[in-house]
Design a protein around this motif. Structure first.
Motif, PDB file in Angstrom:
ATOM      1  N   ASP A 121     -42.650 -33.748  72.787  1.00  0.00           N
ATOM      2  CA  ASP A 121     -42.608 -32.643  71.819  1.00  0.00           C
ATOM      3  C   ASP A 121     -41.409 -31.756  72.161  1.00  0.00           C
ATOM      4  O   ASP A 121     -40.737 -31.948  73.185  1.00  0.00           O
ATOM      5  CB  ASP A 121     -43.908 -31.847  71.897  1.00  0.00           C
ATOM      6  CG  ASP A 121     -44.184 -31.029  70.640  1.00  0.00           C
ATOM      7  OD1 ASP A 121     -43.272 -30.884  69.795  1.00  0.00           O
ATOM      8  OD2 ASP A 121     -45.314 -30.517  70.512  1.00  0.00           O
ATOM      9  N   GLY A 172     -42.427 -32.152  65.969  1.00  0.00           N
ATOM     10  CA  GLY A 172     -42.532 -30.746  66.354  1.00  0.00           C
ATOM     11  C   GLY A 172     -42.667 -29.846  65.132  1.00  0.00           C
ATOM     12  O   GLY A 172     -42.022 -30.085  64.101  1.00  0.00           O
ATOM     13  N   GLN A 203     -43.301 -22.908  67.709  1.00  0.00           N
ATOM     14  CA  GLN A 203     -42.144 -22.745  68.590  1.00  0.00           C
ATOM     15  C   GLN A 203     -41.868 -21.280  68.928  1.00  0.00           C
ATOM     16  O   GLN A 203     -41.756 -20.445  68.023  1.00  0.00           O
ATOM     17  CB  GLN A 203     -40.902 -23.367  67.951  1.00  0.00           C
ATOM     18  CG  GLN A 203     -41.062 -24.836  67.601  1.00  0.00           C
ATOM     19  CD  GLN A 203     -41.518 -25.661  68.780  1.00  0.00           C
ATOM     20  OE1 GLN A 203     -41.013 -25.493  69.893  1.00  0.00           O
ATOM     21  NE2 GLN A 203     -42.465 -26.568  68.545  1.00  0.00           N
TER      22      GLN A 203
END
Length: 383
Positions: A29, A102, A107
């Motif tokens: 990832d 991802g 994030q």
């Protein structure tokens, strides 16, 4: 806002910016370790590595390079150092315009104040832009040449996108596009297809008017596919996905350097505004290149004639050979020709997923591993 004076150059020097993924070495990832990498940058490289919007990305920049060979030497050293820093943080560098699985919602963001100001203004329009691109700066002699060149090369930008297309996956699924990155960037209000610019003064007037009504604060917020850079004295081509390796970066850089320089040196060329059909066809071509990559068929904005993008690339590269000889990048222009004959990066990613059924294998490919289908590996063992 004041646009800086354009600092021209007698030679078409290059500056190249790579937006690289940081991929966790175990999960494959995205790995938000940009801060850790930047905390350990070796002396002398401080300005060459930068944070982007997300901490799972690191930007690696060249200095001012005279030719494409120098670009390769410059980047090879910096990439080796960056890869070592990433490894210390259990991550690898990934080459592609998007990560296969991802998700942008997961994030962590950069702490840089500028990015948070932009997020406050653009919200999810900016936040969903978890993409990775290649930007190539080419110096030109003056601002008028820069403005005219941006207008003229707009015709060729979809072709460059097709050659670099390398982002077929988004948030864990195949999108049906070869460059989903372009779609993710598409809703930015100051991005996309550049406006018609006749000279430097027309660019300055436009930028100042946009600033005057609150659309931008600096010319860095003009996220066009190509733009004149007042800070660097360059034409900056921004449409390309991050390709698969350094050699492909050099092939694209050679093609862009030759195209920009040859266009800028044509002093007799006076760009004529395209009619509505022509403007729409450039927009249509951007979508066709994003959808099909090197298998796209594009429309000439002036004539309406259809042409396969691979054939257009061969014709375009042939027309630039004399310029490449002058600039010392003929072998890299030849490499761009070879790229145009092969499957694009997106096709290779899709083939790996079809063969293995695992997006983690696609991520391994982006991190530089050679992926061999299980049946082939078993056959090798048996043999």
């Amino acid at each position: 806002m004041t646009v800086e004076p354009f600092r021209g150059s007698d030679w078409p020097t290059l500056g190249v910016e790579l937006e690289l993924q940081l991929i966790d070495e175990e999960s494959l990832d995205l790995a938000p370790v940009a801060n850790e990498i930047l905390d350990e940058v070796p002396k002398g490289m401080e300005g060459s590595l930068k944070r982007e919007l997300y901490l799972c990305c690191v930007e690696v920049n060249t200095g001012i390079c005279r030719d494409v060979d120098e670009v390769g030497r410059d980047l090879a050293a910096k990439l080796a150092a960056t890869a070592e820093l990433a490894a210390r943080n259990r991550a690898r560098l990934g080459w592609g315009g998007s990560h296969p699985f991802g998700h942008w919602l997961d994030q962590p963001l950069s702490p840089d104040a500028r990015y948070h100001e932009l997020i406050d203004q653009f919200q999810d329009t900016l936040l969903r832009e978890l993409t990775f691109g290649l930007h190539v700066h080419v110096a030109v002699k003056d601002g008028d040449a820069a403005a005219r060149t941006c207008t003229r090369v707009a015709h060729y930008l979809p072709t460059l996108l097709a050659l670099s297309a390398n982002s077929p996956f988004w948030c864990g699924r195949p999108t049906g596009l070869h460059s989903y990155r372009l779609d993710a960037l598409g809703s930015a209000p100051t991005g996309g297809q550049p406006p018609f610019l006749r000279d430097w003064e027309s660019f300055v007037r436009l930028a100042e008017r946009l600033a005057g009504v609150g659309c931008i604060k600096t010319t860095k917020e003009l996220w066009w596919d190509v733009r004149p850079s007042d800070r660097f004295g360059t034409v900056e081509v921004r449409i390309c996905d991050m390709p698969s390796d350094l050699a492909s970066v050099q092939g694209l850089a050679a093609l862009i350097q030759c195209l920009v320089h040859q266009t800028a040196e044509d002093a007799e060329y006076e760009p004529a505004p395209l009619d509505e059909f022509g403007r729409l066809m450039i927009r249509q071509n951007r979508w066709r290149a994003a959808r099909h990559g090197l298998d796209a068929v594009l429309v000439d904005p002036a004539t309406g004639r259809n042409e396969a993008v691979r054939a257009e690339l061969q014709r375009m590269i042939s027309s630039l050979e004399d310029t490449a000889e002058k600039l010392g990048c003929r072998r890299w222009l030849d490499y761009a020709r070879l790229m145009a004959e092969r499957p694009d990066g997106a096709t290779r990613q899709l083939e790996i997923f079809e063969q293995t059924g695992r997006l983690t294998d696609v991520a391994r490919h982006l991190a530089g591993e050679e992926i061999v289908p299980e049946e082939e590996a078993e056959a090798d063992v048996t043999a």
